[in-house]
Write a protein that holds these residues in place. Structure first.
Motif, PDB file in Angstrom:
ATOM      1  N   GLY A  44     -25.581   8.925  17.627  1.00  0.00           N
ATOM      2  CA  GLY A  44     -25.220   8.058  16.371  1.00  0.00           C
ATOM      3  C   GLY A  44     -26.561   6.777  15.736  1.00  0.00           C
ATOM      4  O   GLY A  44     -26.567   6.529  15.480  1.00  0.00           O
ATOM      5  N   LEU A  45     -27.321   7.013  16.869  1.00  0.00           N
ATOM      6  CA  LEU A  45     -28.643   5.943  15.845  1.00  0.00           C
ATOM      7  C   LEU A  45     -29.695   6.466  15.197  1.00  0.00           C
ATOM      8  O   LEU A  45     -29.182   7.819  14.511  1.00  0.00           O
ATOM      9  N   PRO A  46     -29.698   5.552  13.832  1.00  0.00           N
ATOM     10  CA  PRO A  46     -29.825   5.942  12.928  1.00  0.00           C
ATOM     11  C   PRO A  46     -31.341   6.229  12.735  1.00  0.00           C
ATOM     12  O   PRO A  46     -33.178   5.685  12.801  1.00  0.00           O
ATOM     13  N   ALA A  47     -31.376   7.914  13.567  1.00  0.00           N
ATOM     14  CA  ALA A  47     -33.637   8.219  13.926  1.00  0.00           C
ATOM     15  C   ALA A  47     -33.825   8.633  12.198  1.00  0.00           C
ATOM     16  O   ALA A  47     -34.677   8.678  12.572  1.00  0.00           O
ATOM     17  N   LYS A  48     -33.186   9.326  11.293  1.00  0.00           N
ATOM     18  CA  LYS A  48     -33.461   8.807  10.265  1.00  0.00           C
ATOM     19  C   LYS A  48     -34.519   7.604   9.908  1.00  0.00           C
ATOM     20  O   LYS A  48     -36.221   7.951   9.286  1.00  0.00           O
ATOM     21  N   ALA A  49     -33.935   7.122   9.843  1.00  0.00           N
ATOM     22  CA  ALA A  49     -34.852   5.936   8.891  1.00  0.00           C
ATOM     23  C   ALA A  49     -35.863   4.922  10.429  1.00  0.00           C
ATOM     24  O   ALA A  49     -36.892   4.368  10.129  1.00  0.00           O
ATOM     25  N   VAL A  50     -35.601   5.020  11.642  1.00  0.00           N
ATOM     26  CA  VAL A  50     -36.369   4.936  12.638  1.00  0.00           C
ATOM     27  C   VAL A  50     -37.622   5.564  12.369  1.00  0.00           C
ATOM     28  O   VAL A  50     -39.039   5.342  12.838  1.00  0.00           O
ATOM     29  N   ARG A  51     -37.660   6.831  12.597  1.00  0.00           N
ATOM     30  CA  ARG A  51     -38.696   8.081  12.317  1.00  0.00           C
ATOM     31  C   ARG A  51     -39.249   7.080  11.158  1.00  0.00           C
ATOM     32  O   ARG A  51     -40.501   7.505  10.740  1.00  0.00           O
ATOM     33  N   ALA A  52     -39.317   7.296   9.833  1.00  0.00           N
ATOM     34  CA  ALA A  52     -39.667   6.939   9.203  1.00  0.00           C
ATOM     35  C   ALA A  52     -40.648   5.837   9.346  1.00  0.00           C
ATOM     36  O   ALA A  52     -42.115   5.443   8.876  1.00  0.00           O
ATOM     37  N   GLN A  53     -39.481   4.353   9.874  1.00  0.00           N
ATOM     38  CA  GLN A  53     -40.376   3.911  10.569  1.00  0.00           C
ATOM     39  C   GLN A  53     -42.250   3.587  11.038  1.00  0.00           C
ATOM     40  O   GLN A  53     -43.240   3.233  11.274  1.00  0.00           O
TER      41      GLN A  53
END
Length: 212
Positions: A44-53
């Motif tokens: 459930g961690l927001p992987a997509k958003a974090v990887r964009a960062q």
């Protein structure tokens, strides 16, 4: 001779600055890897958003490779100084190595800020995973129970509609587990899991009311 000595001093300073920059990038890459290591586990961690960062911050590497390639060429060109060299060329080289020192110092400071941000981000992600875990487990348990109840209720009014609705919830939960949802400043990951838990409960209540 004075110009060449000045150039030699600037080259030594640039070499030290380049080493500090290299070490900064090594720390930066290490911490970025630590953030990446907590992603992609379906929790459930927001992987997509974090990887964009991470990708955006990783663009610093482009500058580093280009800057390092130019620095290495210049250093190779001026590594063997001959007295009596062209004064204008020596002065231009001294200016380049001076500017390189300044650029390195600026980017080391930028890297330090990014490293601190990544460390804070990783801590927040670990904390979020702990908060999400019990809510996510409840939602999955409820989803499995709802599927079982639907499958074993032979005569049920509106069964197909309820099944379709449950499948939609399941798809959303899979996206949420994988961290593929878009961030919403007004909604937390825990809120989304609670929303699905509530919707599943509504479906189960409908099954109970409609069962013969």
């Amino acid at each position: 001779m004075d110009a060449e000595r000045h150039l030699a001093d600037r080259m030594r300073a640039a070499s030290e600055a380049q080493l500090r920059l290299q070490q900064g990038f090594e720390r930066f890459d290490e911490v970025r890897g630590e953030v990446e290591s907590v992603l992609g586990h379906g929790d459930g961690l927001p992987a997509k958003a974090v990887r964009a960062q991470l990708q955006e911050a990783g663009e610093l590497w482009n500058w580093f490779h280009e800057s390092t390639a130019l620095y290495e060429r210049m250093r190779s060109l001026w590594s063997d100084l001959d007295s009596g060299g062209d004064l204008e060329a020596v002065a231009a080289a001294s200016e380049y190595f001076s500017e390189h020192c300044d650029h390195c110092a600026s980017h080391v400071a930028e890297l330090d800020g990014a490293i601190n941000s990544f460390r804070e981000l990783r801590s927040k992600l670990v904390e979020l995973r702990e908060k999400v875990a019990p809510i996510r487990e409840r939602a999955h348990t409820s989803l499995a129970a709802a599927r079982n109840e639907l499958e074993h209720t032979v005569s049920l009014q509106g069964k197909f509609a309820l099944t379709a609705r449950l499948n939609a919830v399941s798809d959303r939960m899979s996206d949420l587990d994988a961290g593929n949802v878009e961030p919403d400043p007004n909604r937390k990951v825990t809120d989304w899991y609670r929303d699905m838990e509530t919707e599943i409960a509504e479906i189960r209540d409908a099954v109970t009311r409609s069962a013969p």
